[in-house]
Motif scaffolding. Structure first.
Motif, PDB file in Angstrom:
ATOM      1  N   GLY A  78      -0.384  13.297 -47.741  1.00 38.12           N
ATOM      2  CA  GLY A  78      -1.221  12.478 -46.967  1.00 38.12           C
ATOM      3  C   GLY A  78      -2.469  13.296 -46.446  1.00 38.12           C
ATOM      4  N   PRO A  79      -3.112  12.759 -45.501  1.00 38.13           N
ATOM      5  CA  PRO A  79      -4.169  13.434 -44.918  1.00 38.13           C
ATOM      6  C   PRO A  79      -3.894  14.984 -44.617  1.00 38.13           C
ATOM      7  CG  PRO A  79      -3.800  11.298 -43.566  1.00 38.13           C
ATOM      8  CD  PRO A  79      -2.622  11.899 -44.549  1.00 38.13           C
TER       9      PRO A  79
ATOM     10  N   GLU B 246      -7.714   9.572 -43.295  1.00 40.61           N
ATOM     11  CA  GLU B 246      -6.458   9.313 -42.954  1.00 40.61           C
ATOM     12  C   GLU B 246      -5.664   8.369 -43.784  1.00 40.61           C
ATOM     13  OE1 GLU B 246      -7.203   7.755 -39.139  1.00 40.61           O
ATOM     14  OE2 GLU B 246      -7.494   9.488 -38.093  1.00 40.61           O
ATOM     15  N   ARG B 247      -6.129   7.636 -44.652  1.00 49.07           N
ATOM     16  CA  ARG B 247      -5.541   6.917 -45.480  1.00 49.07           C
ATOM     17  C   ARG B 247      -5.277   7.357 -46.785  1.00 49.07           C
ATOM     18  NH1 ARG B 247      -8.875   2.733 -43.226  1.00 49.07           N
ATOM     19  NH2 ARG B 247     -10.806   2.921 -44.484  1.00 49.07           N
ATOM     20  N   ILE B 248      -5.465   8.947 -46.989  1.00 48.75           N
ATOM     21  CA  ILE B 248      -5.225   9.595 -48.255  1.00 48.75           C
ATOM     22  C   ILE B 248      -3.703   9.678 -48.395  1.00 48.75           C
ATOM     23  CG2 ILE B 248      -5.348  11.838 -49.416  1.00 48.75           C
ATOM     24  CD1 ILE B 248      -8.063  12.398 -48.491  1.00 48.75           C
ATOM     25  N   SER B 249      -3.255   9.380 -49.752  1.00 46.26           N
ATOM     26  CA  SER B 249      -1.667   9.204 -50.011  1.00 46.26           C
ATOM     27  C   SER B 249      -1.716   9.617 -51.589  1.00 46.26           C
ATOM     28  CB  SER B 249      -1.071   8.052 -49.594  1.00 46.26           C
ATOM     29  OG  SER B 249       0.161   8.008 -50.204  1.00 46.26           O
TER      30      SER B 249
ATOM     31  N   SER C  95       4.301  14.109 -46.946  1.00 47.51           N
ATOM     32  CA  SER C  95       4.751  12.824 -46.158  1.00 47.51           C
ATOM     33  C   SER C  95       5.899  12.106 -46.869  1.00 47.51           C
ATOM     34  CB  SER C  95       3.627  11.773 -46.033  1.00 47.51           C
ATOM     35  OG  SER C  95       3.089  11.296 -47.277  1.00 47.51           O
TER      36      SER C  95
ATOM     37  N   GLN D  54     -11.713   7.997 -41.180  1.00 47.53           N
ATOM     38  CA  GLN D  54     -10.923   6.565 -41.460  1.00 47.53           C
ATOM     39  C   GLN D  54     -10.435   6.764 -43.030  1.00 47.53           C
ATOM     40  OE1 GLN D  54     -12.994   2.988 -40.272  1.00 47.53           O
ATOM     41  NE2 GLN D  54     -12.724   3.716 -38.217  1.00 47.53           N
ATOM     42  N   GLU D  55     -11.405   7.100 -43.771  1.00 45.92           N
ATOM     43  CA  GLU D  55     -10.822   6.933 -45.328  1.00 45.92           C
ATOM     44  C   GLU D  55      -9.890   8.220 -45.370  1.00 45.92           C
ATOM     45  OE1 GLU D  55     -11.393   4.984 -48.100  1.00 45.92           O
ATOM     46  OE2 GLU D  55     -12.079   3.621 -46.467  1.00 45.92           O
TER      47      GLU D  55
END
Length: 149
Positions: free
Chosen positions: A52-53, A34-37, A58, A31-32
């Motif tokens: 992003g992930p 998937e939030r990478i930006s 992105s 979950q963490e």
């Protein structure tokens, strides 16, 4: 005297609890991740790229300042900003892995893979790959001698 069946049941219960805890930690990691930006800029901030992930771009944005750049400078700035953002990805991934699953073999593998895929960027230069261990490929020849003599 202890009951052997009770001991076995306790071992199974401990194993099951451990497996559930590991699964929860890996789900938290997923979950963490998937939030990478991560956003980095180039050409004095005229160009920004967000990854992003998995380090995949992105977003690309440009300011009015790109109007003063030649097309090849814009393209180079996009690539530079993307490499910088991707080069930051392994460190962010390592932070997440450390906070969720800890120093495990699988966590180390995940981070090492990201480091191989997204090497650090040298200032004013291309990315530099981490040193690799020499690898002997199996060429089917069972001798240690080179065919070059």
């Amino acid at each position: 005297m202890t009951d052997p069946l009770a001991n076995v049941q306790r071992l199974v219960d401990d194993w099951e609890r451990d497996a559930e805890q590991k699964a929860a930690r890996y789900e938290s990691m997923r979950q963490e991740v998937e939030r990478i930006s991560l956003t980095r800029s180039a050409a004095g901030g005229a160009v920004s790229v967000t990854v992003g992930p998995n380090g995949i771009p992105s977003d690309v944005s440009m300011t009015e300042a790109v109007s003063r750049l030649r097309p090849e400078q814009i393209a180079a700035a996009v690539m530079e900003a993307m490499r910088q953002a991707q080069a930051a990805y392994p460190a962010e991934l390592a932070r997440i892995v450390g906070e969720t699953v800890g120093d495990t073999a699988s966590g180390q593998h995940i981070v090492a893979t990201a480091e191989r895929n997204f090497p650090q960027v040298e200032p004013d230069g291309p990315p530099t790959a981490p040193p690799r261990r020499p690898r002997r490929d199996d060429d089917g020849d069972f001798t240690d001698e080179s065919y070059l003599g």
